[in-house]
Design a protein around this motif. Sequence first.
Motif, PDB file in Angstrom:
ATOM      1  N   LYS A 166      22.325 -54.668 -45.173  1.00 19.01           N
ATOM      2  CA  LYS A 166      22.415 -55.170 -43.793  1.00 19.01           C
ATOM      3  C   LYS A 166      21.220 -56.075 -43.611  1.00 19.01           C
ATOM      4  O   LYS A 166      20.093 -55.688 -43.947  1.00 19.01           O
ATOM      5  CB  LYS A 166      22.283 -54.002 -42.814  1.00 19.01           C
ATOM      6  CG  LYS A 166      23.570 -53.370 -42.403  1.00 19.01           C
ATOM      7  CD  LYS A 166      23.259 -52.475 -41.205  1.00 19.01           C
ATOM      8  CE  LYS A 166      24.402 -51.574 -40.863  1.00 19.01           C
ATOM      9  NZ  LYS A 166      24.093 -50.751 -39.700  1.00 19.01           N
ATOM     10  N   ILE A 254      25.924 -57.733 -45.198  1.00 22.76           N
ATOM     11  CA  ILE A 254      26.521 -58.068 -43.910  1.00 22.76           C
ATOM     12  C   ILE A 254      25.391 -58.426 -42.957  1.00 22.76           C
ATOM     13  O   ILE A 254      24.312 -57.828 -43.002  1.00 22.76           O
ATOM     14  CB  ILE A 254      27.364 -56.908 -43.306  1.00 22.76           C
ATOM     15  CG1 ILE A 254      26.661 -55.560 -43.425  1.00 22.76           C
ATOM     16  CG2 ILE A 254      28.740 -56.839 -43.897  1.00 22.76           C
ATOM     17  CD1 ILE A 254      27.461 -54.410 -42.816  1.00 22.76           C
ATOM     18  N   ASP A 256      23.764 -58.307 -39.433  1.00 23.55           N
ATOM     19  CA  ASP A 256      23.885 -57.352 -38.341  1.00 23.55           C
ATOM     20  C   ASP A 256      22.825 -57.678 -37.294  1.00 23.55           C
ATOM     21  O   ASP A 256      21.638 -57.411 -37.488  1.00 23.55           O
ATOM     22  CB  ASP A 256      23.676 -55.931 -38.895  1.00 23.55           C
ATOM     23  CG  ASP A 256      23.798 -54.881 -37.808  1.00 23.55           C
ATOM     24  OD1 ASP A 256      23.817 -55.250 -36.616  1.00 23.55           O
ATOM     25  OD2 ASP A 256      23.860 -53.685 -38.156  1.00 23.55           O
TER      26      ASP A 256
END
Length: 436
Positions: A166, A254, A256
């Motif tokens: 993340k 990802i 975030d």
Amino acid sequence: MAKKPSIQAPKGMNDILPAEQPYWLSIFDAARAMCSFYGFQKIDTPIVEHTALFKRAVGEATDIVEKEMYSFKTKGGDELTLRPEMTASVVRAYIEHGMQVWPQPVQLWYMGPQFRHENPQHGRYRQFHQFGTEMFGDDSSAADALCIFMGYSLLRELGLKNLVVKINSIGDDACRPNYIKALKDYYKNNSKKMCALCRERAKTNILRVLDCKESKCQELAAEAPQMIDYLDDACKKHFKGVIEFLDEAGVMYIMDSSLVRGLDYYNRTVFEIYAQESDGVTLKTALLGGGRYDGLVQEMGGPKTSAVGFGMGIERLIIVMKELGIKPAQSGSRPDTFVVQLGELAKKKSFLLFDELRRGGIHAKATLGRDNIKAQLRVAHKFGVTYALIIGQKEALDGTVILREMNSGAQETVPVEKIVRVLSDRLGRPLPPLED
Ligand code: AMP
């Protein structure tokens, strides 16, 4: 049922028993090899530091400093704290030892216990251990990416395959104030929908509101202004650079925008690495967290120095390894042989035999407290060795040893100086070089 001993380990603090040690050793070895490859040097710092260090570095308005520190006053009047994290200590050491004059970047790694007075639960302890790296004097995107890549590669090497990074950028002193203002306005307008704790947090450290785990706060956070829209050109370029490195390296990530991390010193890149559940969607707990902290060295009284690092939680990593059925690389290991000794002289001579075996890379066990041959051979059987070495009075005087094949019971006498070569041969190992 056995009575509980009246004195037990403190709550949230665990013994690491021998059966667990293969995990710890394999993680330590893999971490050390990884760090050595990338040119990181090991550092150890004291387990206690002046309380002021963490107050200043980690930040007064953080969970760690507000609630979780083990602080105490010494008899001499010093205010000390069991370290709750390592970055502050490593920064202190960087300044104290004038590392700014060392060739830059200065790349350091550590592994050791940290202490936080949290509510103990599975994967959350009051004494836990972190492996981590800190890199000083490199402000490039590549440095952030290398940090992430090292953590990611280490976890993969330890057998964890489904990992997700993340990542977020929380900007810097130039662009974050605009974002903070937008965030404050947003939460002022929505204060009724926040949990009580977040209403308090909003006054002291608004960013922390974003990673509240309460569902109503998470819903609010999903609609909140995002830092990424407020990054200035320099921060945007830096973040884009990190992402490009990760893309090239095939790292799964990802973005975030709610990832802010609970410590005050971060700027620009922040990241965490998670293991995925087998459904390939849900994330288990964070194994590692880190980010860039370009202002901290200067804030602590050193020269302006860019820096980036991460900390990896060893207990959580071991929990996940076990859940996934991953065995540590050095799984306690069966010994290669068992030394049976009969009588005092043999026992004394067996030390030299051990040394010979150890130097020849042969892993041997023995029970020096026992004299009875049958009892010793029973233990040798339990260890599952194919060959035992027996030394009695005669062998001790002759400088020989009996090599016994455990299954057949066949025995032969071998001079001690040849035993390593003979055993290596029987065990199918490469023969050690002949000594002159
Ligand atoms: P932090 O220093 O809070 O960024 O944490 C870095 C990593 O250390 C986390 O991702 C966890 O794996 C681990 N960690 C943090 N706090 C604890 C704790 N109380 N018990 C066990 N592991 C922890």
